[in-house]
Design a protein around this motif. Structure first.
Motif, PDB file in Angstrom:
ATOM      1  N   TYR A 221       1.112  -1.323  -0.142  1.00 25.13           N
ATOM      2  CA  TYR A 221       0.250   0.099   0.186  1.00 25.13           C
ATOM      3  C   TYR A 221       0.574   1.357   0.177  1.00 25.13           C
ATOM      4  O   TYR A 221       0.490   2.746   0.354  1.00 25.13           O
ATOM      5  N   ALA A 222       2.626   1.102  -0.056  1.00 25.09           N
ATOM      6  CA  ALA A 222       3.052   2.437   0.394  1.00 25.09           C
ATOM      7  C   ALA A 222       2.654   3.530  -0.797  1.00 25.09           C
ATOM      8  O   ALA A 222       2.502   4.551  -0.694  1.00 25.09           O
ATOM      9  N   VAL A 223       2.704   2.998  -2.492  1.00 23.89           N
ATOM     10  CA  VAL A 223       2.035   4.237  -3.335  1.00 23.89           C
ATOM     11  C   VAL A 223       1.358   5.014  -2.988  1.00 23.89           C
ATOM     12  O   VAL A 223       0.935   5.894  -3.636  1.00 23.89           O
ATOM     13  N   SER A 224       0.127   3.795  -2.839  1.00 22.17           N
ATOM     14  CA  SER A 224      -0.723   4.607  -2.175  1.00 22.17           C
ATOM     15  C   SER A 224      -1.012   5.914  -1.509  1.00 22.17           C
ATOM     16  O   SER A 224      -1.871   6.261  -1.576  1.00 22.17           O
TER      17      SER A 224
ATOM     18  N   ILE B 282      12.104  -3.193   0.219  1.00 26.04           N
ATOM     19  CA  ILE B 282      13.080  -2.590  -0.454  1.00 26.04           C
ATOM     20  C   ILE B 282      11.641  -2.809  -1.505  1.00 26.04           C
ATOM     21  O   ILE B 282      12.251  -1.596  -2.998  1.00 26.04           O
ATOM     22  N   GLN B 283      11.098  -3.378  -1.809  1.00 21.92           N
ATOM     23  CA  GLN B 283      10.559  -3.329  -3.401  1.00 21.92           C
ATOM     24  C   GLN B 283       8.996  -2.266  -3.360  1.00 21.92           C
ATOM     25  O   GLN B 283       8.679  -1.289  -3.647  1.00 21.92           O
ATOM     26  N   SER B 284       9.442  -1.751  -1.624  1.00 19.46           N
ATOM     27  CA  SER B 284       7.679  -0.144  -1.836  1.00 19.46           C
ATOM     28  C   SER B 284       8.989   0.465  -1.951  1.00 19.46           C
ATOM     29  O   SER B 284       8.369   1.734  -2.308  1.00 19.46           O
ATOM     30  N   ILE B 285      10.911   0.261  -1.521  1.00 18.41           N
ATOM     31  CA  ILE B 285      11.002   2.104  -1.659  1.00 18.41           C
ATOM     32  C   ILE B 285      11.570   2.059  -3.699  1.00 18.41           C
ATOM     33  O   ILE B 285      10.826   3.288  -3.766  1.00 18.41           O
ATOM     34  N   THR B 286      11.687   0.885  -4.462  1.00 23.43           N
ATOM     35  CA  THR B 286      11.646   1.576  -5.317  1.00 23.43           C
ATOM     36  C   THR B 286      10.483   1.458  -5.892  1.00 23.43           C
ATOM     37  O   THR B 286      10.214   2.366  -6.976  1.00 23.43           O
ATOM     38  N   ALA B 287       8.881   1.179  -5.944  1.00 22.49           N
ATOM     39  CA  ALA B 287       7.718   1.656  -6.282  1.00 22.49           C
ATOM     40  C   ALA B 287       7.583   3.194  -5.872  1.00 22.49           C
ATOM     41  O   ALA B 287       6.674   3.732  -6.777  1.00 22.49           O
ATOM     42  N   ILE B 288       7.917   3.440  -4.795  1.00 23.77           N
ATOM     43  CA  ILE B 288       7.901   5.015  -4.174  1.00 23.77           C
ATOM     44  C   ILE B 288       9.172   5.567  -4.998  1.00 23.77           C
ATOM     45  O   ILE B 288       8.230   7.081  -5.817  1.00 23.77           O
TER      46      ILE B 288
ATOM     47  N   PRO C 106       9.138  10.745  -7.913  1.00 22.44           N
ATOM     48  CA  PRO C 106      10.737  10.521  -7.653  1.00 22.44           C
ATOM     49  C   PRO C 106      11.019  11.925  -6.309  1.00 22.44           C
ATOM     50  O   PRO C 106      12.233  11.120  -6.430  1.00 22.44           O
ATOM     51  N   ARG C 107      10.482  12.779  -6.776  1.00 24.48           N
ATOM     52  CA  ARG C 107      10.232  14.319  -5.396  1.00 24.48           C
ATOM     53  C   ARG C 107      10.443  13.475  -3.845  1.00 24.48           C
ATOM     54  O   ARG C 107      11.351  14.490  -3.809  1.00 24.48           O
ATOM     55  N   VAL C 108       9.654  12.888  -3.518  1.00 25.59           N
ATOM     56  CA  VAL C 108      10.106  11.990  -2.275  1.00 25.59           C
ATOM     57  C   VAL C 108      11.285  11.180  -1.838  1.00 25.59           C
ATOM     58  O   VAL C 108      11.454  10.811  -2.685  1.00 25.59           O
TER      59      VAL C 108
ATOM     60  N   VAL D 124       0.883  12.740   0.265  1.00 22.94           N
ATOM     61  CA  VAL D 124       2.268  13.936  -0.225  1.00 22.94           C
ATOM     62  C   VAL D 124       3.334  14.689   0.894  1.00 22.94           C
ATOM     63  O   VAL D 124       3.227  15.423   1.309  1.00 22.94           O
ATOM     64  N   PRO D 125       3.786  13.061   1.631  1.00 21.87           N
ATOM     65  CA  PRO D 125       4.831  13.370   2.367  1.00 21.87           C
ATOM     66  C   PRO D 125       6.385  13.777   1.986  1.00 21.87           C
ATOM     67  O   PRO D 125       6.474  14.154   0.984  1.00 21.87           O
ATOM     68  N   ASP D 126       6.993  14.703   2.742  1.00 21.79           N
ATOM     69  CA  ASP D 126       8.490  15.088   2.285  1.00 21.79           C
ATOM     70  C   ASP D 126       9.049  14.334   2.047  1.00 21.79           C
ATOM     71  O   ASP D 126      10.088  13.734   1.817  1.00 21.79           O
ATOM     72  N   LEU D 127       8.895  13.042   3.818  1.00 21.84           N
ATOM     73  CA  LEU D 127       9.856  12.035   3.979  1.00 21.84           C
ATOM     74  C   LEU D 127       9.531  11.220   3.801  1.00 21.84           C
ATOM     75  O   LEU D 127       8.221  11.424   4.914  1.00 21.84           O
ATOM     76  N   VAL D 128       9.808   9.412   3.575  1.00 25.80           N
ATOM     77  CA  VAL D 128       8.771   8.567   3.909  1.00 25.80           C
ATOM     78  C   VAL D 128      10.339   7.649   4.993  1.00 25.80           C
ATOM     79  O   VAL D 128      11.264   7.683   4.112  1.00 25.80           O
ATOM     80  N   LEU D 129       9.781   6.318   5.378  1.00 25.53           N
ATOM     81  CA  LEU D 129      10.702   5.577   6.652  1.00 25.53           C
ATOM     82  C   LEU D 129       9.743   4.695   6.224  1.00 25.53           C
ATOM     83  O   LEU D 129       8.872   4.223   6.752  1.00 25.53           O
ATOM     84  N   ALA D 130      10.707   3.777   5.430  1.00 25.31           N
ATOM     85  CA  ALA D 130      10.606   2.812   5.124  1.00 25.31           C
ATOM     86  C   ALA D 130      11.456   1.948   5.415  1.00 25.31           C
ATOM     87  O   ALA D 130      12.410   1.359   5.635  1.00 25.31           O
TER      88      ALA D 130
END
Length: 211
Positions: free
Chosen positions: A43-46, A68-74, A79-81, A52-58
């Motif tokens: 659900y990470a991308v959704s 790792i897959q969630s980081i790639t998908a995000i 790409p600006r996040v 619309v965060p500035d930063l994601v902690l994964a």
């Protein structure tokens, strides 16, 4: 007060997430807050598109499809996040994997909440964030980098500041130059090192004889 850093968390450890939700605004005096979280990596991308965060902690270690897959998908979808990978251990191999997936840094989940804010701020500002102890492991066997002879003392000073996670403003203050000059000097340094990002430069610095 400056802009509030909007943080989203991808982590299936409810107590850890709840702790950050409660403590981050308190220790940052309102300068950082958690705006969304999910324990489902799928659900990470959704979540990122909605919050619309500035930063994601994964968290790297999550059930399938995995951190790792969630980081790639995000990174593909937004790409600006900027994404910081987190883990309950300091295994350099997973840190490298996270960086290759697009994370701008790596933090152990043992980090004190009070110490997180400066790291979040410099990550949003475009700098690499990672424990100094991991740097020698990120590029494999220590060896003198071919660019070592091209770096002067000013280059090495800048590289030390980058590797230490200093923000653009902090580097400008330290060097007594403008933010624009810091960005220009950084671009020149990256070309000398033959790397494409501050993250790669910081990872290289501690293990390749450049400091």
């Amino acid at each position: 007060m400056g802009k509030t850093v909007r943080v989203a968390i991808i982590d299936d450890h409810d107590l850890f997430v709840r702790g950050l939700e409660l403590l981050l605004p308190e220790v940052s005096e309102g300068r950082a807050r958690v705006v969304a979280s999910t324990g489902d990596a799928a659900y990470a991308v959704s979540l990122v598109r909605h919050a619309v965060p500035d930063l994601v902690l994964a968290d790297i270690h999550m059930p399938r499809p995995g951190g790792i897959q969630s980081i790639t998908a995000i990174r593909r979808a937004a790409p600006r996040v900027r994404v910081l990978a987190m883990s309950g251990d300091d295994d350099p191999s997973v840190a490298v994997e996270a960086l290759r997936a697009g994370a701008v840094g790596f933090l152990p989940k043992s980090s004190e909440p009070a110490g997180l804010l400066p790291l979040l701020l410099v990550a949003v500002d475009g700098w690499a964030v990672m424990p100094a102890g991991l740097l020698p492991s990120l590029t494999g066997t220590p060896a003198l980098h071919p660019a070592a002879d091209l770096l002067n003392e000013a280059d090495r000073r800048l590289l030390r500041l980058i590797a230490g996670g200093a923000s653009t403003g902090a580097i400008a203050d330290e060097l007594h130059v403008s933010d624009r000059t810091v960005k220009r000097l950084t671009a020149t340094l990256l070309r000398k090192l033959r790397v494409s990002s501050r993250t790669e430069a910081a990872a290289l610095a501690g293990s390749a004889g450049l400091l």
